[in-house]
Design an enzyme around this catalytic site. Structure first.
Site, PDB file in Angstrom:
ATOM      1  N   HIS A  33      44.035  20.993  12.614  1.00  0.00           N
ATOM      2  CA  HIS A  33      42.375  21.171  12.237  1.00  0.00           C
ATOM      3  C   HIS A  33      42.197  22.470  12.683  1.00  0.00           C
ATOM      4  O   HIS A  33      40.865  22.855  13.003  1.00  0.00           O
ATOM      5  CB  HIS A  33      41.769  19.980  12.799  1.00  0.00           C
ATOM      6  CG  HIS A  33      41.881  18.528  12.423  1.00  0.00           C
ATOM      7  ND1 HIS A  33      40.994  18.170  11.481  1.00  0.00           N
ATOM      8  CD2 HIS A  33      42.900  17.759  12.805  1.00  0.00           C
ATOM      9  CE1 HIS A  33      41.627  17.132  11.227  1.00  0.00           C
ATOM     10  NE2 HIS A  33      42.802  16.600  12.066  1.00  0.00           N
ATOM     11  N   GLY A 119      51.463   8.792   3.823  1.00  0.00           N
ATOM     12  CA  GLY A 119      50.253   8.348   4.746  1.00  0.00           C
ATOM     13  C   GLY A 119      50.702   8.567   6.194  1.00  0.00           C
ATOM     14  O   GLY A 119      50.310   8.078   6.877  1.00  0.00           O
ATOM     15  N   ALA A 120      51.936   9.113   6.201  1.00  0.00           N
ATOM     16  CA  ALA A 120      52.576   9.307   7.654  1.00  0.00           C
ATOM     17  C   ALA A 120      52.257  10.616   8.232  1.00  0.00           C
ATOM     18  O   ALA A 120      52.838  11.081   9.242  1.00  0.00           O
ATOM     19  CB  ALA A 120      53.974   9.008   7.588  1.00  0.00           C
ATOM     20  N   SER A 125      51.435  14.540  -0.436  1.00  0.00           N
ATOM     21  CA  SER A 125      50.768  15.033  -1.307  1.00  0.00           C
ATOM     22  C   SER A 125      50.718  16.708  -1.616  1.00  0.00           C
ATOM     23  O   SER A 125      50.818  17.052  -2.791  1.00  0.00           O
ATOM     24  CB  SER A 125      49.240  14.468  -1.174  1.00  0.00           C
ATOM     25  OG  SER A 125      48.920  15.393   0.020  1.00  0.00           O
ATOM     26  N   GLU A 157      43.962  19.554  -4.492  1.00  0.00           N
ATOM     27  CA  GLU A 157      43.604  18.505  -3.131  1.00  0.00           C
ATOM     28  C   GLU A 157      42.011  18.514  -3.232  1.00  0.00           C
ATOM     29  O   GLU A 157      41.561  17.462  -2.807  1.00  0.00           O
ATOM     30  CB  GLU A 157      44.629  19.101  -2.082  1.00  0.00           C
ATOM     31  CG  GLU A 157      44.557  18.134  -0.925  1.00  0.00           C
ATOM     32  CD  GLU A 157      45.631  17.136  -1.077  1.00  0.00           C
ATOM     33  OE1 GLU A 157      45.230  15.937  -1.265  1.00  0.00           O
ATOM     34  OE2 GLU A 157      46.882  17.656  -0.923  1.00  0.00           O
ATOM     35  N   ASP A 168      49.749  22.987   4.629  1.00  0.00           N
ATOM     36  CA  ASP A 168      50.649  22.243   4.045  1.00  0.00           C
ATOM     37  C   ASP A 168      51.409  22.815   3.283  1.00  0.00           C
ATOM     38  O   ASP A 168      52.521  22.947   3.049  1.00  0.00           O
ATOM     39  CB  ASP A 168      49.929  20.901   3.540  1.00  0.00           C
ATOM     40  CG  ASP A 168      49.392  20.072   4.691  1.00  0.00           C
ATOM     41  OD1 ASP A 168      49.643  20.497   5.919  1.00  0.00           O
ATOM     42  OD2 ASP A 168      48.691  19.253   4.591  1.00  0.00           O
ATOM     43  N   TYR A 218      37.761  13.262   8.121  1.00  0.00           N
ATOM     44  CA  TYR A 218      38.421  14.780   7.859  1.00  0.00           C
ATOM     45  C   TYR A 218      37.389  15.479   7.683  1.00  0.00           C
ATOM     46  O   TYR A 218      37.122  16.778   8.156  1.00  0.00           O
ATOM     47  CB  TYR A 218      39.515  14.621   6.981  1.00  0.00           C
ATOM     48  CG  TYR A 218      40.506  16.057   6.986  1.00  0.00           C
ATOM     49  CD1 TYR A 218      41.690  16.275   7.711  1.00  0.00           C
ATOM     50  CD2 TYR A 218      39.891  16.910   5.860  1.00  0.00           C
ATOM     51  CE1 TYR A 218      42.265  17.562   7.696  1.00  0.00           C
ATOM     52  CE2 TYR A 218      40.467  18.139   6.079  1.00  0.00           C
ATOM     53  CZ  TYR A 218      41.728  18.555   6.727  1.00  0.00           C
ATOM     54  OH  TYR A 218      42.314  19.618   6.515  1.00  0.00           O
TER      55      TYR A 218
END
Ligand code: GLA
Length: 348
Positions: A33, A119-120, A125, A157, A168, A218
């Site tokens: 973050h 989702g881990a 994505s 995204e 990412d 988020y």
């Protein structure tokens, strides 16, 4: 894997693909973050990856098959809006963004599949968006730079709802074997560190709590940080991002913003410092210090930034009691997914 991908491609479209692209997932040692706050991160690309096969089809249509979902999807190459949910929205979003940037493409056939769990917190994505943009770019001779791929994948995204940072996508394009990347998300300068920890291994523990970041808090966390930044800019215009905020600014902003938002920003400032310290610990091979920093990061993520969950807190607490685990924390966007740990070799 590319042999089975070729076979699937031929089964589906009756021809061999022209191009196969491999697009990795990522882990993040420390610095979460912080990317959308112009801060510091320490990710690495990993061997879990997606493979995508491409061939031009001389039509107006892009056909894509997901081997893992065993589903197909088709749409025109020049769509201007995303109309669907689920995995096909990533393809739609990528096509919209390519068009928005004026890139001329045509129809093509695509098959993709891989072993990055969704989702881990391993950025499946980003691997998909980057792989699609990179592959389509090559197929139609768009001459995209790495930075073009990175920023368009990030925009894709954003278009479908996640206001993510750049970590990412950067790790997908710039990952190097056995290396961590310390990335400055403001100017995109970076340093590489060896990920060979000699007597320790990096182990991920999957909580199996599937986070869907767009539905989680988020984006709200991002807003909370922006709220503090706006308040501080109103009395100090030398501050251009959360990165520049200092304790004296926070003291002055106390009456202007929600105390919870101040807590979020304090976490970000401390996490940036932890990334710098982690880089130093990596250089000095001081893995015990590195481990402490991971535990401190988790405390911040859980108590100040509030992006952990019961299962991640439970696993990190167990790790703290285990003498062979020298560090652990919730990794990535949070609200589930994986925790990253540093464990003495032989005790993994
Ligand atoms: C997700 C986002 C990244 C980053 C992390 C948290 O993975 O896509 O941009 O913000 O969460 O560090």
């Amino acid at each position: 894997m590319s042999d089975t991908l070729r076979i699937s491609f031929e089964d589906k479209y009756g021809l061999q693909p022209d191009l196969i692209v491999s697009s990795p997932g990522r882990i993040n040692l420390i610095g979460d973050h912080t990317d959308y706050n112009d801060g510091l991160v320490l990710p690495a690309a990993i061997d879990k990856h997606l493979e995508l096969a491409f061939l031009r089809n001389d039509s107006e249509i892009v056909n894509v098959e997901s081997r893992d979902f065993d589903q197909s999807f088709s749409c025109k190459h020049n769509i201007e809006v995303v109309e669907h949910d689920g995995w096909s929205s990533y393809l739609e979003s990528v096509l919209v963004i390519l068009g928005k940037h004026g890139h001329q493409i045509g129809g093509c056939d695509i098959v993709f599949g891989g072993n990055i769990p969704a989702g881990a917190g391993l950025s499946s994505s980003a691997a998909l968006n980057c792989g699609l943009i990179f592959g389509i770019g090559k197929l139609f001779g768009l001459e995209l730079s790495d930075l073009d791929v990175i920023t368009m994948a990030q925009e894709a995204e954003h278009l479908i709802g996640l206001k993510c940072g750049i970590m990412d996508q950067f790790a997908v394009l710039h990952g190097k074997e056995n290396c961590f990347i310390e990335l400055d998300c403001r100017d995109l300068s970076f340093k590489l560190y060896s990920s060979d920890f000699a007597e320790h291994s990096i182990v991920l523990l999957d909580t199996r709590v599937k986070h869907k970041l767009t539905e989680s808090a988020y984006n709200r966390r991002r807003q909370e940080c922006e709220e503090v930044l706006t308040a501080i800019k109103s009395f100090d215009n030398t501050v251009t991002s959360v990165r520049d905020i200092q304790e004296c600014h926070l003291d002055k902003a106390i009456d202007k913003v929600d105390p919870m938002s101040l807590r979020r920003v304090r976490y970000v400032l401390n996490e940036n410092q932890r990334v710098t310290e982690a880089g130093k610990a990596l250089l000095e091979k001081n893995y015990n210090r590195l481990g402490e920093l991971l535990f401190e990061s988790h405390k911040g993520l859980s108590e100040e930034y509030e992006v952990s969950c019961t299962e991640s807190d439970f696993l990190v607490a167990l790790a703290m009691e285990n003498a062979h685990v020298i560090g652990a924390r919730q990794m990535g966007g949070g609200f589930g997914g994986c925790i990253i740990t540093i464990i003495k070799k032989g005790f993994e």
